[in-house]
Motif scaffolding. Structure first.
Motif, mmCIF file in Angstrom:
data_model
loop_
_atom_site.group_PDB
_atom_site.id
_atom_site.type_symbol
_atom_site.label_atom_id
_atom_site.label_comp_id
_atom_site.label_asym_id
_atom_site.label_seq_id
_atom_site.Cartn_x
_atom_site.Cartn_y
_atom_site.Cartn_z
ATOM 1 N N HIS A 197 10.662 7.764 -3.591
ATOM 2 C CA HIS A 197 9.761 8.768 -4.140
ATOM 3 C C HIS A 197 9.822 8.859 -5.666
ATOM 4 O O HIS A 197 9.117 9.674 -6.259
ATOM 5 C CB HIS A 197 10.053 10.138 -3.521
ATOM 6 N N GLU A 198 10.653 8.016 -6.294
ATOM 7 C CA GLU A 198 10.642 7.967 -7.750
ATOM 8 C C GLU A 198 9.503 7.075 -8.222
ATOM 9 O O GLU A 198 9.007 6.222 -7.478
ATOM 10 C CB GLU A 198 11.984 7.462 -8.288
ATOM 11 N N GLN A 199 9.106 7.254 -9.473
ATOM 12 C CA GLN A 199 7.903 6.589 -9.941
ATOM 13 C C GLN A 199 8.001 5.066 -9.869
ATOM 14 O O GLN A 199 9.013 4.466 -10.223
ATOM 15 C CB GLN A 199 7.548 7.043 -11.354
ATOM 16 N N GLY A 200 6.930 4.466 -9.356
ATOM 17 C CA GLY A 200 6.828 3.020 -9.255
ATOM 18 C C GLY A 200 7.496 2.409 -8.054
ATOM 19 O O GLY A 200 7.181 1.271 -7.672
ATOM 20 N N ARG A 201 8.431 3.143 -7.428
ATOM 21 C CA ARG A 201 9.209 2.525 -6.347
ATOM 22 C C ARG A 201 8.388 2.305 -5.081
ATOM 23 O O ARG A 201 8.606 1.332 -4.349
ATOM 24 C CB ARG A 201 10.428 3.389 -6.019
ATOM 25 N N TYR A 202 7.465 3.221 -4.798
ATOM 26 C CA TYR A 202 6.628 3.048 -3.606
ATOM 27 C C TYR A 202 5.773 1.796 -3.755
ATOM 28 O O TYR A 202 5.626 1.000 -2.819
ATOM 29 C CB TYR A 202 5.753 4.285 -3.408
ATOM 30 N N LEU A 203 5.203 1.593 -4.950
ATOM 31 C CA LEU A 203 4.416 0.379 -5.182
ATOM 32 C C LEU A 203 5.283 -0.866 -5.056
ATOM 33 O O LEU A 203 4.841 -1.892 -4.526
ATOM 34 C CB LEU A 203 3.765 0.440 -6.566
#
Length: 296
Positions: A94-100
């Motif tokens: 859920h930290e930025q960029g990690r889902y992508l």
């Protein structure tokens, strides 16, 4: 093999015998082990592999010299697409960029599982090594059903370098063209601006409805940007427009969501290996060849 810069070492060492555990903190260490002939059966891969920051939201971190994408590239080059070891993506989902990153690892490099690092325990590691799949059902189902929407963001090979400079260019064609040193034509950048908005909207609908980058105005984006030069560039752009012009520009879907997306997930779009990862995976070969419309 565990590719992780911190936090999980005790959990792994309590489960895996010392002589069977290969701990790497950088992409270079992974390459070194592979060049020595190591053939891992399972590889756990985080995204951010050191604490050096890439310009993005305050508090975000990613390596300036290598991320989990670099590890996936190294494994692909060593073993080919059909003989890859079992890949477990372990990251703060859920930290930025990690889902992508998780979507790209699954979609482009056929990662076998995705697990939120915040919830990974010794018992989970033991179960994974026994063959279980730790991926949460909702996460697996969403990636399987909608992962193709990431391919749509890279439907043309030249779009990848455009994504990498879009934040630093404040979403402006002329600045993007200059930052790309003419390697991508203005017509290609203009087509990107015209065709990307519905693709971004579809991605947000599938994965990021809880985030607000689709609604961020330029002033909010400037406040969120950690990089001072980017903040000054956006603030200057705001100041040069009248109130009516500002309102009209902020309502254009070809401007605000693209810039908001690249800032909210800057560590992915500015990952140093993104262009190479896309070149290996060729997402454009699976993306729609025709203009995309917003999904209802």
């Amino acid at each position: 093999m565990v590719v992780e810069d911190h936090s999980l070492q005790d959990s792994f060492e309590s489960v895996v015998p010392h002589d069977k555990l290969y701990w790497c903190r950088t992409v270079s260490e992974v390459r070194y082990q592979l060049e020595r002939g190591l053939v891992p059966d399972v590889v756990f891969i985080d995204f951010a592999l050191d604490r050096g920051g890439i310009a993005g939201l305050k508090g975000s971190t990613a390596s300036e010299t290598g991320t989990g994408l670099g590890v996936l590239i190294a494994l692909r080059r060593s073993f080919g697409p059909d003989a890859m070891p079992r890949i477990i993506v372990t990251t703060m989902i859920h930290e930025q960029g990690r889902y992508l990153y998780a979507i790209a690892a699954s979609r482009w490099f056929h990662a076998d599982a995705v697990v939120d690092k915040a919830n990974l325990r010794s018992t989970d590691i033991r179960n994974i090594l026994s063959g279980s799949d730790p991926t949460e059902p909702w996460l697996r189902e969403n990636i399987e059903a909608n992962g193709h929407l990431l391919d749509e963001l890279f439907a043309v090979p030249e779009w990848t370098p455009i994504w990498q400079v879009w934040m630093a260019s404040s979403g402006r064609l002329e600045l993007a063209y200059a930052r790309l040193n003419g390697k991508v034509s203005k017509n290609r950048i203009r087509t990107f601006m015209e065709e990307i908005p519905p693709r971004v909207d579809n991605l947000r609908t599938a994965f990021f409805l809880h985030q607000e980058w689709g609604e961020m105005d330029l002033a909010q984006i400037a406040n969120e940007a950690a990089n001072e030069s980017i903040r000054r560039s956006i603030t200057s752009l705001i100041g040069k427009r009248s109130e009516n012009e500002r309102r009209e520009k902020n309502q254009r879907p070809d401007y605000r969501p693209l810039l908001g997306l690249t800032i909210a997930h800057s560590v992915f779009f500015q990952a140093p290996e993104l262009v190479e990862a896309a070149a290996l995976a060729e997402p454009w070969s699976r993306a729609s060849s025709r203009r995309v419309t917003r999904q209802s």
